[in-house]
Design a protein around this motif. Sequence first.
Motif, PDB file in Angstrom:
ATOM      1  N   SER A  29       0.850  -1.189  -0.107  1.00 23.15           N
ATOM      2  CA  SER A  29       0.028  -0.051   0.038  1.00 23.15           C
ATOM      3  C   SER A  29       0.905   1.121   0.076  1.00 23.15           C
ATOM      4  O   SER A  29       2.172   1.450   0.342  1.00 23.15           O
ATOM      5  CB  SER A  29      -0.827   0.051   1.188  1.00 23.15           C
ATOM      6  N   THR A  30       0.372   2.251  -0.281  1.00 20.15           N
ATOM      7  CA  THR A  30       1.006   3.612  -0.594  1.00 20.15           C
ATOM      8  C   THR A  30       0.155   4.641   0.001  1.00 20.15           C
ATOM      9  O   THR A  30      -1.030   4.456   0.024  1.00 20.15           O
ATOM     10  CB  THR A  30       1.393   3.892  -1.889  1.00 20.15           C
ATOM     11  N   GLN A  31       0.972   5.607   0.503  1.00 20.27           N
ATOM     12  CA  GLN A  31       0.423   6.872   1.171  1.00 20.27           C
ATOM     13  C   GLN A  31       1.219   8.094   0.553  1.00 20.27           C
ATOM     14  O   GLN A  31       2.395   8.063   0.640  1.00 20.27           O
ATOM     15  CB  GLN A  31       0.451   6.925   2.660  1.00 20.27           C
ATOM     16  N   ILE A  32       0.437   9.012  -0.020  1.00 25.82           N
ATOM     17  CA  ILE A  32       1.270  10.251  -0.218  1.00 25.82           C
ATOM     18  C   ILE A  32       0.338  11.364   0.102  1.00 25.82           C
ATOM     19  O   ILE A  32      -0.735  11.483  -0.049  1.00 25.82           O
ATOM     20  CB  ILE A  32       1.352  10.361  -1.956  1.00 25.82           C
ATOM     21  N   ARG A  33       1.239  12.229   0.727  1.00 26.90           N
ATOM     22  CA  ARG A  33       0.426  13.637   1.260  1.00 26.90           C
ATOM     23  C   ARG A  33       1.524  14.860   0.980  1.00 26.90           C
ATOM     24  O   ARG A  33       2.654  14.622   1.570  1.00 26.90           O
ATOM     25  CB  ARG A  33       0.174  13.409   2.639  1.00 26.90           C
ATOM     26  N   THR A  34       1.037  15.848   0.584  1.00 28.34           N
ATOM     27  CA  THR A  34       1.650  17.012   0.702  1.00 28.34           C
ATOM     28  C   THR A  34       0.945  18.362   1.659  1.00 28.34           C
ATOM     29  O   THR A  34       0.157  18.714   0.955  1.00 28.34           O
ATOM     30  CB  THR A  34       1.941  17.804  -0.860  1.00 28.34           C
ATOM     31  N   GLU A  35       1.400  18.320   2.684  1.00 23.33           N
ATOM     32  CA  GLU A  35       1.068  19.394   3.425  1.00 23.33           C
ATOM     33  C   GLU A  35       1.661  20.940   3.380  1.00 23.33           C
ATOM     34  O   GLU A  35       2.713  20.890   3.448  1.00 23.33           O
ATOM     35  CB  GLU A  35       1.247  19.060   5.175  1.00 23.33           C
ATOM     36  N   ILE A  36       0.913  21.805   3.091  1.00 23.57           N
ATOM     37  CA  ILE A  36       1.347  23.253   3.040  1.00 23.57           C
ATOM     38  C   ILE A  36       0.714  24.147   4.439  1.00 23.57           C
ATOM     39  O   ILE A  36      -0.452  24.073   4.445  1.00 23.57           O
ATOM     40  CB  ILE A  36       1.120  23.615   1.802  1.00 23.57           C
ATOM     41  N   SER A  37       1.507  24.428   5.073  1.00 23.85           N
ATOM     42  CA  SER A  37       1.010  25.346   6.217  1.00 23.85           C
ATOM     43  C   SER A  37       2.289  26.733   6.374  1.00 23.85           C
ATOM     44  O   SER A  37       3.453  26.649   5.919  1.00 23.85           O
ATOM     45  CB  SER A  37       1.045  24.656   7.521  1.00 23.85           C
ATOM     46  N   THR A  38       1.589  27.616   7.206  1.00 27.99           N
ATOM     47  CA  THR A  38       2.657  28.739   7.322  1.00 27.99           C
ATOM     48  C   THR A  38       3.566  28.381   8.266  1.00 27.99           C
ATOM     49  O   THR A  38       3.400  27.739   9.160  1.00 27.99           O
ATOM     50  CB  THR A  38       1.559  29.758   8.186  1.00 27.99           C
ATOM     51  N   LEU A  65       5.576  20.080   3.443  1.00 20.00           N
ATOM     52  CA  LEU A  65       6.003  18.687   3.729  1.00 20.00           C
ATOM     53  C   LEU A  65       5.340  17.648   2.893  1.00 20.00           C
ATOM     54  O   LEU A  65       4.201  17.424   3.009  1.00 20.00           O
ATOM     55  CB  LEU A  65       5.550  18.354   5.207  1.00 20.00           C
ATOM     56  N   PHE A  66       6.401  17.064   2.164  1.00 17.60           N
ATOM     57  CA  PHE A  66       5.790  16.050   1.255  1.00 17.60           C
ATOM     58  C   PHE A  66       6.240  14.700   1.916  1.00 17.60           C
ATOM     59  O   PHE A  66       7.248  14.362   2.138  1.00 17.60           O
ATOM     60  CB  PHE A  66       6.536  16.310  -0.432  1.00 17.60           C
ATOM     61  N   THR A  67       5.512  13.819   1.847  1.00 15.54           N
ATOM     62  CA  THR A  67       5.613  12.394   2.433  1.00 15.54           C
ATOM     63  C   THR A  67       4.986  11.072   1.461  1.00 15.54           C
ATOM     64  O   THR A  67       3.937  11.301   1.234  1.00 15.54           O
ATOM     65  CB  THR A  67       4.740  12.102   4.011  1.00 15.54           C
ATOM     66  N   PHE A  68       5.951  10.469   1.160  1.00 17.81           N
ATOM     67  CA  PHE A  68       5.420   9.230   0.463  1.00 17.81           C
ATOM     68  C   PHE A  68       5.855   7.974   1.271  1.00 17.81           C
ATOM     69  O   PHE A  68       6.950   7.617   1.566  1.00 17.81           O
ATOM     70  CB  PHE A  68       6.056   9.155  -0.726  1.00 17.81           C
ATOM     71  N   LYS A  69       4.881   7.252   1.694  1.00 12.88           N
ATOM     72  CA  LYS A  69       5.121   5.740   2.203  1.00 12.88           C
ATOM     73  C   LYS A  69       4.769   4.797   1.329  1.00 12.88           C
ATOM     74  O   LYS A  69       3.786   4.885   0.861  1.00 12.88           O
ATOM     75  CB  LYS A  69       4.417   5.854   3.859  1.00 12.88           C
ATOM     76  N   PHE A  70       5.498   3.662   1.419  1.00 10.88           N
ATOM     77  CA  PHE A  70       5.282   2.341   0.924  1.00 10.88           C
ATOM     78  C   PHE A  70       5.400   1.453   1.915  1.00 10.88           C
ATOM     79  O   PHE A  70       6.334   1.004   2.243  1.00 10.88           O
ATOM     80  CB  PHE A  70       6.359   2.197  -0.446  1.00 10.88           C
ATOM     81  N   SER A  71       4.301   0.799   2.108  1.00  9.44           N
ATOM     82  CA  SER A  71       4.302  -0.570   2.917  1.00  9.44           C
ATOM     83  C   SER A  71       4.311  -1.633   2.211  1.00  9.44           C
ATOM     84  O   SER A  71       3.468  -1.743   1.239  1.00  9.44           O
ATOM     85  CB  SER A  71       3.037  -0.497   4.075  1.00  9.44           C
ATOM     86  N   TYR A  72       5.205  -2.721   2.283  1.00  7.51           N
ATOM     87  CA  TYR A  72       5.329  -3.848   1.517  1.00  7.51           C
ATOM     88  C   TYR A  72       5.334  -5.005   2.050  1.00  7.51           C
ATOM     89  O   TYR A  72       5.514  -5.085   3.404  1.00  7.51           O
ATOM     90  CB  TYR A  72       6.398  -3.565   0.627  1.00  7.51           C
ATOM     91  N   THR A  73       5.061  -6.133   1.353  1.00 13.15           N
ATOM     92  CA  THR A  73       5.232  -7.551   1.968  1.00 13.15           C
ATOM     93  C   THR A  73       6.476  -8.157   1.624  1.00 13.15           C
ATOM     94  O   THR A  73       7.200  -7.650   0.812  1.00 13.15           O
ATOM     95  CB  THR A  73       3.695  -8.369   1.394  1.00 13.15           C
ATOM     96  N   ASP A  74       6.708  -9.465   2.317  1.00 13.00           N
ATOM     97  CA  ASP A  74       7.827 -10.151   1.981  1.00 13.00           C
ATOM     98  C   ASP A  74       7.965 -10.596   0.605  1.00 13.00           C
ATOM     99  O   ASP A  74       8.947 -10.902  -0.132  1.00 13.00           O
ATOM    100  CB  ASP A  74       7.710 -11.439   2.612  1.00 13.00           C
ATOM    101  N   HIS A 110       8.692  -3.364   7.079  1.00 15.23           N
ATOM    102  CA  HIS A 110       8.430  -3.483   5.790  1.00 15.23           C
ATOM    103  C   HIS A 110       7.859  -1.985   4.977  1.00 15.23           C
ATOM    104  O   HIS A 110       6.891  -1.833   4.386  1.00 15.23           O
ATOM    105  CB  HIS A 110       7.404  -4.501   5.365  1.00 15.23           C
ATOM    106  N   GLU A 111       8.644  -0.900   5.546  1.00 18.01           N
ATOM    107  CA  GLU A 111       8.062   0.402   5.144  1.00 18.01           C
ATOM    108  C   GLU A 111       9.427   1.072   4.706  1.00 18.01           C
ATOM    109  O   GLU A 111      10.342   1.270   5.092  1.00 18.01           O
ATOM    110  CB  GLU A 111       7.440   1.032   6.233  1.00 18.01           C
ATOM    111  N   PHE A 112       9.083   1.707   3.351  1.00 13.96           N
ATOM    112  CA  PHE A 112       9.904   2.766   2.881  1.00 13.96           C
ATOM    113  C   PHE A 112       9.153   3.982   2.944  1.00 13.96           C
ATOM    114  O   PHE A 112       8.023   4.365   2.649  1.00 13.96           O
ATOM    115  CB  PHE A 112      10.129   2.405   1.383  1.00 13.96           C
ATOM    116  N   THR A 113       9.964   5.150   3.221  1.00 16.21           N
ATOM    117  CA  THR A 113       9.593   6.582   3.342  1.00 16.21           C
ATOM    118  C   THR A 113      10.382   7.484   2.818  1.00 16.21           C
ATOM    119  O   THR A 113      11.627   7.443   2.842  1.00 16.21           O
ATOM    120  CB  THR A 113       9.354   6.935   4.962  1.00 16.21           C
TER     121      THR A 113
END
Length: 164
Positions: A29-38, A65-74, A110-113
């Motif tokens: 599974s993947t998560q991608i988020r780009t948060e912009i704040s003062t 703040l750009f965050t990309f996470k990849f949760s993977y299996t064996d 099992h997580e790449f960030t």
Amino acid sequence: MSKKYSIVFALFIGLLIAGVYLYYQNNPSTQIRTEISTVDEKTYDSIGGLEHVNHPEQENFKQLLFTFKFSYTDDVEEYHFELDQDFRNLLGDDIYWFGNQSEFDTPETHEFTHEENIVIYTGEVSNDEIKDLLSKGIVTLSWKENGEEIVKEYNIGESVVFLK
């Protein structure tokens, strides 16, 4: 009769939760988020070159703040993360002020960030214009799973959230 339905309903909910949990344990599974704040005051005080902008007020500098996470299996092998353009190129020198990036893989979980923490100047552009610029950026994630190569693309602009 109503107690019987309550038990059946509780069992159904329990099985549903277990199914969702097992699905995410056995599928990447993947998560991608780009948060912009003062920016906060400490960050604002560290910004140099304010004399080069028309609107040097704190509210015109944002933390991206750009965050990309990849949760993977064996079963996942040889994954590869790629940005088609870096954020400086996407935003341009008038908007991109400074930033840093980090990347780490945690095999135990099992997580790449991949993260990028950037200060941007928005004194002369709107939120919509920032989002449009970021929409030109594509993240490509590829990996091999059970001998099959899988490639997925994500548009950065679709992950933008403006925080107060």
